[in-house]
Design an enzyme around this catalytic site. Structure first.
Site, PDB file in Angstrom:
ATOM      1  N   SER A 102       0.921  -1.333   0.118  1.00  0.00           N
ATOM      2  CA  SER A 102       0.080   0.233  -0.037  1.00  0.00           C
ATOM      3  C   SER A 102       0.789   1.255   0.034  1.00  0.00           C
ATOM      4  O   SER A 102       1.615   1.615  -1.043  1.00  0.00           O
ATOM      5  CB  SER A 102      -1.095  -0.055   1.026  1.00  0.00           C
ATOM      6  OG  SER A 102      -1.944   1.015   1.349  1.00  0.00           O
ATOM      7  N   ASP A 241      -2.373   6.073  -3.687  1.00  0.00           N
ATOM      8  CA  ASP A 241      -1.431   5.626  -2.922  1.00  0.00           C
ATOM      9  C   ASP A 241      -0.896   4.222  -3.825  1.00  0.00           C
ATOM     10  O   ASP A 241      -1.109   4.264  -4.889  1.00  0.00           O
ATOM     11  CB  ASP A 241      -2.067   5.009  -1.608  1.00  0.00           C
ATOM     12  CG  ASP A 241      -2.819   3.983  -1.556  1.00  0.00           C
ATOM     13  OD1 ASP A 241      -3.293   3.474  -2.680  1.00  0.00           O
ATOM     14  OD2 ASP A 241      -3.005   3.219  -0.858  1.00  0.00           O
ATOM     15  N   ASP A 243      -1.065   1.194  -4.087  1.00  0.00           N
ATOM     16  CA  ASP A 243      -1.826   0.106  -4.759  1.00  0.00           C
ATOM     17  C   ASP A 243      -3.267   0.726  -5.268  1.00  0.00           C
ATOM     18  O   ASP A 243      -4.151   0.022  -5.391  1.00  0.00           O
ATOM     19  CB  ASP A 243      -2.049  -1.004  -3.872  1.00  0.00           C
ATOM     20  CG  ASP A 243      -2.946  -0.949  -2.570  1.00  0.00           C
ATOM     21  OD1 ASP A 243      -2.994   0.419  -2.147  1.00  0.00           O
ATOM     22  OD2 ASP A 243      -3.639  -1.728  -1.990  1.00  0.00           O
ATOM     23  N   ASP A 245      -5.920   1.860  -3.775  1.00  0.00           N
ATOM     24  CA  ASP A 245      -7.191   1.577  -3.207  1.00  0.00           C
ATOM     25  C   ASP A 245      -7.744   2.758  -2.486  1.00  0.00           C
ATOM     26  O   ASP A 245      -8.861   2.781  -1.665  1.00  0.00           O
ATOM     27  CB  ASP A 245      -7.173   0.366  -2.285  1.00  0.00           C
ATOM     28  CG  ASP A 245      -6.356   0.357  -1.284  1.00  0.00           C
ATOM     29  OD1 ASP A 245      -5.588   1.165  -1.230  1.00  0.00           O
ATOM     30  OD2 ASP A 245      -6.353  -0.709  -0.267  1.00  0.00           O
TER      31      ASP A 245
END
Length: 445
Positions: A102, A241, A243, A245
């Site tokens: 992340s 961010d 990833d 999400d």
């Protein structure tokens, strides 16, 4: 029972140490493969990743583990977490795995697991997989070993899917948007989706080299985006961010718009159209009291969940809500995705900006947040929150804030840190309360 490997968002840690080694990744794959290896169909897993250098190593280990227990593997290459969830469901896979840490620096990596419905696994499922990690895997005979292949159209599938979150008539012509992809998983798909809908796109963080993910860019490092929005005279800035999400927005003045304001906007617009379900939204205990008060003026409720988008999602599903999220930028729009999706939320925000005809600073400032302070105290061992002197200070603070504010204290699920948050109408009081509790925790350590 306490879990050894899984935290609040899958498994995460520094690469080549502890739970984040190639050996461990293979064991996780074997355990998860055995767990889902039920029924007489051919079993399949979708594996995506962000742009970390270690992603290649972890991916290869996962492939070895899954194929060794008879599961076929589909690799997508760099792709946002919500895209992996989407493809898991659409490709009728038994399981989806996202390789990402992340917003953490490149040295870290992690594994997020999704079930066949595209939702993150329950605590119970993760606990059972964790138990199976330490057992001998049930290896298949040579004739039943799984096959692995890469698909080339994963990005296109995801771009098409996120564009369905806005109406066919919606166009972003005339908008100038700065998109910061954190040198992460969305570095190709997010700018493409926004550009295809007509916006002029200025990009940041779209040159990943394996080690620059989240490095001075992205939703946790907004300085470059703020400067670029002002320099370009852009209408709005979008920060994802690693990833993708989660997202944070920057308005045309270069001011931060956090997840609470984003949730307020999305909920208000959907409520006006009669599309909001559940009578309100779900957020976490960290969301600002100002959001809760604003929603009450709209006749809406704010349900609070534990920190972690998985817990937000659980409460959404239990209560029939279709909007939820976190102050940190995870936004779950259940009508379009089964997990947080920064790109989909960005498209919804841009659509509202076009329809409203007002500046982002006006559109996205729906309430004044009350003073809120969050501090982290790192500790090396033990359970500081079980200390009697710490409990006494916390009880004192709760009494002091009663009726005018809130206190939230929790241990991080991913690192040895106690998070102390207080909010209330009196900023000086909030600061005093947080400092007192932090001092007590440090003394206990």
């Amino acid at each position: 029972m306490a879990r050894k490997f899984f935290g609040t968002d899958g498994i995460r840690g520094e690469t080549n140490k502890g739970a984040m080694t190639a050996t461990m990744a293979m064991r996780v794959a074997q355990a998860a493969g055995n767990y889902f290896n039920r029924g007489d169909h051919r079993h399949r897993v979708v594996i995506g990743k962000d742009t970390r250098l270690s992603g290649y190593m972890i991916e290869s280990a996962l492939v070895a583990g899954f194929t060794s227990v008879g599961v076929d593997v589909i690799m997508t290459g760099p792709l946002p977490t919500p895209a992996v969830a989407l493809l898991t469901r659409e490709m009728r896979a038994d399981l989806g795995v996202m390789i990402s840490a992340s917003h953490n620096p490149y040295q870290d990596n992690g594994l997020k697991l999704f079930g066949p419905d595209g939702f993150k696994l329950s605590d119970e499922a993760e606990t059972e997989i964790e138990r199976m990690i330490e057992d001998q895997p049930d290896l298949v005979p040579a004739s039943a070993i799984g096959r692995a292949r890469r698909i080339e159209d994963a990005r296109g599938r995801y771009i098409h899917a996120v564009k369905q979150s806005v109406s066919d008539e919606t166009r972003f012509d005339g908008l100038k948007v700065v998109v910061d992809c954190a040198n992460g998983a969305a570095y190709q798909v997010a700018p493409s989706a926004i550009w295809e809908l007509g916006a002029e796109v200025v990009t940041l963080g779209v040159s990943p080299n394996g080690t620059n993910i989240n490095d001075g860019v992205g939703s946790t490092s907004l300085g470059a985006l703020k400067a670029k929005v002002v320099e370009e005279g852009a209408d709005i800035g979008i920060a994802l961010d690693g990833d993708a999400d989660r997202l944070i927005v920057v308005d045309e003045k270069g001011q931060t718009v956090d997840g609470d304001q984003i949730m307020a906007l999305v909920a208000t617009r959907m409520h006006e159209k009669g599309d909001l379900r559940g009578g309100g939204i779900v957020a976490t205990v960290m969301s600002n009291l100002g959001l809760e008060r604003y929603l009450q003026t709209q006749g809406l409720t704010l349900e609070r969940a534990k920190v972690g988008d998985r817990y937000v999602l659980e409460k959404m599903r239990e209560g029939g809500f279709n909007v939820g999220g976190e102050q940190s930028g995870h936004m779950i729009l259940m009508d379009y995705a089964t997990t947080g999706d920064g790109t989909t939320t960005a498209l919804r925000i841009l659509a509202s900006l076009v329809r409203s005809g007002v500046k982002a600073s006006e559109l996205m400032h729906l309430f004044d947040p009350v003073p809120q302070l969050l501090k982290n105290v790192r500790y090396e061992g033990g359970s500081p929150l079980d200390n009697e002197s710490v409990k006494a200070v916390i009880a004192e603070a709760e009494t002091e804030l009663a009726g005018t504010g809130r206190l939230v204290i929790r241990a991080s699920g991913t690192e040895p840190v106690i998070r102390v948050m207080a909010e209330g109408d009196d900023e000086a009081q909030v600061n005093r309360v947080v400092d007192r509790i932090c001092d007590a925790v440090r003394d206990a350590c």
